[in-house]
Scaffold this motif. Sequence first.
Motif, short mmCIF file in Angstrom:
data_model
loop_
_atom_site.label_atom_id
_atom_site.label_comp_id
_atom_site.label_asym_id
_atom_site.label_seq_id
_atom_site.Cartn_x
_atom_site.Cartn_y
_atom_site.Cartn_z
N LYS A 55 37.92 -22.95 -39.08
CA LYS A 55 36.88 -22.15 -39.75
C LYS A 55 35.50 -22.57 -39.29
O LYS A 55 34.63 -21.73 -39.06
CB LYS A 55 36.99 -22.30 -41.27
N GLU A 58 34.85 -21.17 -35.90
CA GLU A 58 34.59 -19.73 -35.98
C GLU A 58 33.16 -19.47 -36.45
O GLU A 58 32.46 -18.63 -35.88
CB GLU A 58 35.58 -19.06 -36.94
N LYS A 59 32.72 -20.21 -37.47
CA LYS A 59 31.36 -20.03 -37.96
C LYS A 59 30.34 -20.41 -36.89
O LYS A 59 29.32 -19.75 -36.72
CB LYS A 59 31.12 -20.87 -39.22
N GLU A 62 30.20 -17.69 -34.30
CA GLU A 62 29.51 -16.53 -34.88
C GLU A 62 28.00 -16.76 -34.87
O GLU A 62 27.23 -15.88 -34.49
CB GLU A 62 30.00 -16.30 -36.31
N LYS A 63 27.59 -17.97 -35.25
CA LYS A 63 26.16 -18.29 -35.26
C LYS A 63 25.61 -18.25 -33.84
O LYS A 63 24.51 -17.73 -33.61
CB LYS A 63 25.93 -19.66 -35.89
#
Length: 103
Positions: A55, A58-59, A62-63
């Motif tokens: 997770k 993934e964050k 994304e950032k």
Amino acid sequence: DPKLNRNFDHQINKLTGKEDAMGIIETIKKIEREESFEKGLKRGKVEGMEKGIEKGMEKGMEKGKSEVVANLLLADKFSVSEIANFANVTEAFVIKVKEELKK
């Protein structure tokens, strides 16, 4: 062998001074349950850590994509479609970042 188990239980009772000492079968089952619980707990911790790391990655990705898209938008030289292609994101993602920049 039930006779052997009874003899074993009798000897355990003599050694422990208890009349209700757990039988060999119950003792083994208890040990198995405890070991199974500990293994399950360890497996749960490992799986939890793996999911947490996943997770987090993934964050982070994304950032990072948001930052790239924002920088391309701020350059004001590319279309939404081009930015989506460059950053390997959807046009909807580019539009979302564009809206956030307006705030």
